[in-house]
Enzyme design. Structure first.
Site, PDB file in Angstrom:
ATOM      1  NE  ARG A 292     -66.513  12.876   8.356  1.00 50.36           N
ATOM      2  CZ  ARG A 292     -67.812  13.298   8.772  1.00 50.36           C
ATOM      3  NH1 ARG A 292     -68.864  13.103   8.097  1.00 50.36           N
ATOM      4  NH2 ARG A 292     -68.110  14.320   9.588  1.00 50.36           N
ATOM      5  CD  GLU A 380     -78.491   9.973   6.132  1.00 56.06           C
ATOM      6  OE1 GLU A 380     -78.758  10.453   7.179  1.00 56.06           O
ATOM      7  OE2 GLU A 380     -77.473   8.865   6.061  1.00 56.06           O
TER       8      GLU A 380
END
Lengths: 566, 115
Positions: A292, A380
């Site tokens: 990514r 997260e």
């Protein structure tokens, strides 16, 4: 108008955020005997990032090919570019298989081979096929639905949606509960809790283009900071390189092209219709290999060099793929694309990097404890497991694993903790809710202004000048926000919600910019154009604590590096 | 010539007399009704109330409302260069404007055990 009467609640374990991590934490804390209250500022199980995850769950199941937790951990640490907290990364990898089997037992519906083995795709950055998924583009919704059903089955778990938590309450250095307000009525709410778990997700809403829900404005980080906890790795925001850009699609999430890439490869093309990742050291040739951070870099550089697509990204093409294969791999999705006027056999789409995930977050111990007693974090909201760049597929694994461990840890702590609730400790937070000033500048416009600043200056590529400008503009926006929300509390006051969101977003945005300013090197998701190389002496995690309302940074040698040196 | 979508929105909260506000939004091909509503909040009236969470993916299912008398998700209904009439769901309790009480009864604050 007199303020509505305060609604007072009490519980052993308060879970803030009802996405994947929060629901898992609630289930685990309840199973361990705690009286659980699960709250969300949106509706239960509908907001957050998990429901939006159309991709995969990385876990060493060994169903596709033989695998081992050690291999998953090695890939996770390599992706993190030396900055992972190895204890948290190991927890994620070690507990992943049990979490995924548990979801399987709850009938999540993992895609399977005809012989019954769970299918595992080979995503970039992994040394072998490791990523389980639910067809078609349904991983996140299926995980959300499954957890929601389990939460509902446990009658003791109280669930409350439309409840915006504005501040945590601490007393004598320990978490004592929280204060917030009902979005549906405007009434103030206080919650006395022996333990609190922050599972409020990441911060992608800070950016104009993002792939998560509107409620991911970093509120969990802001709650933790104001309660005295530390954050870590805040400079590392992951941009998903191939977010959908054009033509305009509705009814589909912009990160939808990832499953297409791992099933069918696809070609990333520049304006000359040439595969360009070779120029950046990764030969794809119709396969999906590029990680990514590198893909984001390559795409941005192509656009900068004038070789971008008309809408400002690059092309992703499946025109070379047999249409029968396309239909077999994504049947119903191909029809939804057709309704949007997109025929992949005949045209490329345009893609560009989009804010996707935050590696940084609340600093925790391997028991998911923050530095504040009885305050935990999950999902997260936690920083550290993924270092400078997250391996694809690790986010849902993290949500499930950390959710469960935080839920168990909080339930254990609640058995011996006494309620630390003091009305006096809650007074400042309650006073803010009762604030009735004039309505200030349009808070929705301020949110848009902040998103523009972050996209321009605190995106994947940063400079000293841009970061300084961003911090000055964040300070100016903070000044214009004023000391409290405008107008009196009333039912479904969107502008009031924006005010409380902005209070958190501006604080967290400044943390990201400050950490990025200090890190004078390029590593993973943090790329400084003025310091383009990775520097060994920056194998350091930066923690952030609040002092007089401002973020204060402190460097800590990365524990992964210390472990590797042993 | 630039085209315009006119959103005619039923406003007000429970107990108030409803009023209709008319908002002109520049029409851009491919946009959703939700895009138009979000734009109104940023450019014209931040008090306009409607529910949404996932913005674009039709995953959260929160932006349900009436468009010209039919139940739609605002995120998948296309904006069109004409008058579009928006109302809250008629069979749910009204909170404000287009936002209604769609939470499951046992997930509402009002129905919780108090301390």
């Amino acid at each position: 108008m007199a303020q509505a009467e305060r609604i007072r609640l009490r519980c052993d374990v308060l879970v803030i955020g009802a996405g994947g991590a929060g629901m898992m934490a609630a289930i685990a804390a309840d199973a361990a005997g705690a009286d659980v209250l699960l709250v969300d500022r949106s509706l239960i199980g509908r907001g957050g990032a998990t429901v939006m995850a159309q991709m995969t769950v990385a876990v060493a199941l060994g169903e596709e090919v033989p695998d081992d937790v050690r291999h998953h951990l090695a890939d996770t640490l390599a992706a993190g570019r030396g900055l992972c907290n190895p204890h948290l990364a190991a927890l994620l990898c070690e507990h992943g298989p049990a979490a995924i089997r548990q979801m399987d037992a709850w009938h999540v519906g993992w895609a399977r081979h005809p012989d019954g083995r769970i299918r595992q795709a080979h995503a970039p950055g992994h040394d072998r096929p490791r990523c389980a998924y639910v067809d078609f583009l349904a991983t996140g919704p299926a995980v959300s639905r499954t957890l929601r059903a389990q939460v509902q089955r446990q009658a003791r778990i109280r669930r409350v949606g439309d409840l915006c938590i504005s501040d945590l309450v601490t007393a004598d250095g320990a978490a004592a509960g929280a204060v917030g307000w009902s979005v549906s009525s405007g009434a103030p709410v206080s919650i006395a809790a022996k333990c609190v778990i922050i599972a409020a997700g990441g911060l992608t809403r800070l950016y104009r283009r993002n792939s998560a829900s509107a409620n991911m404005g970093g509120d969990g980080y802001a709650l933790a900071l104001r309660a005295g906890a530390d954050l870590v790795d805040m400079e590392f925001v992951q941009f998903f390189p191939i977010g959908h850009l054009a033509p305009r699609l509705i009814g589909m999430d912009p990160i939808m092209w990832d499953p297409f890439r791992y099933k069918l490869g696809g070609r990333l093309l520049n304006a000359d219709m040439r595969e360009f990742t070779d120029d950046y050291g990764v030969s794809e040739d119709g396969t999906y290999r590029i990680t990514r951070d590198l893909a984001t870099y390559a795409i941005c550089k192509e656009v900068e060099a004038g070789r971008g697509s008309p809408a400002g990204g690059v092309y992703l093409s499946f025109q070379h793929v047999d249409p029968a294969l396309l239909s077999a791999a994504f049947g119903p999705v191909i029809e939804r694309l057709a309704k949007n006027g997109i025929d992949l056999a005949r045209m490329p789409v345009e893609v560009a990097p989009i804010a996707h995930y935050h590696m940084g977050g609340i600093r925790v111990s391997p028991a998911l404890e923050t530095g504040i007693a009885n305050l935990f974090a999950a999902g997260e909201a936690v920083g550290g497991a993924n270092g400078a760049n997250r391996l694809s597929g690790n986010a849902i694994t993290e949500a499930l694993v950390f959710g469960r461990l935080a839920g168990e840890a909080a339930a254990r702590a609640a058995r011996t903790a006494a309620s630390a609730w003091h009305e006096s400790a809650a007074a400042p937070a309650l006073a803010l809710l009762a604030h009735e000033g004039a309505r200030g500048p349009n808070p929705a416009a301020l949110v848009a202004a902040l998103q523009a600043v972050m996209a321009r200056d605190v995106g994947p590529f940063r400079t000293a000048a841009g970061l300084a400008r961003a911090r000055a503009e964040i300070a100016a926006l903070t000044a214009s926000l004023g000391a409290g929300p405008g107008g009196a509390a009333r039912p479904f006051d969107s502008a009031r919600l924006d005010w409380f969101d902005l209070r958190n977003m501006l604080l967290v945005a400044d943390c990201v910019a400050a950490a990025a300013q200090a890190r004078r090197e390029s590593r993973g998701a943090h790329q400084r154009e003025d310091f383009p190389a990775l520097k060994d002496d920056w194998t350091v995690n930066q923690t952030i604590r609040l002092a007089d309302g401002h973020p204060v940074l402190a460097p800590v040698p990365a524990s992964g590096a210390a472990m590797a040196a042993q | 010539m630039s085209l315009v979508a006119h959103l005619l929105v039923r406003r007000g909260s429970a107990g108030e007399t409803a009023r209709w506000d008319r908002f002109a939004v520049p029409f851009e091909r491919g946009q959703s009704v939700l895009d138009g509503l979000r734009r109104i909040r940023i450019e014209t009236d931040p008090s306009l109330a409607f529910r949404f969470s996932c913005i674009n993916a039709n995953a959260c299912k929160e932006c349900v409302m009436l468009l010209d008398g039919k139940v739609v998700y605002a995120c998948t209904a296309r904006l069109e260069p004409r008058e579009m009439r928006l109302e809250p769901l008629p069979n749910k309790a009204l909170l404000r404007d287009l936002a209604t009480e769609i939470a499951a009864p046992d997930e509402r604050l009002a129905n919780q055990r108090r301390d």
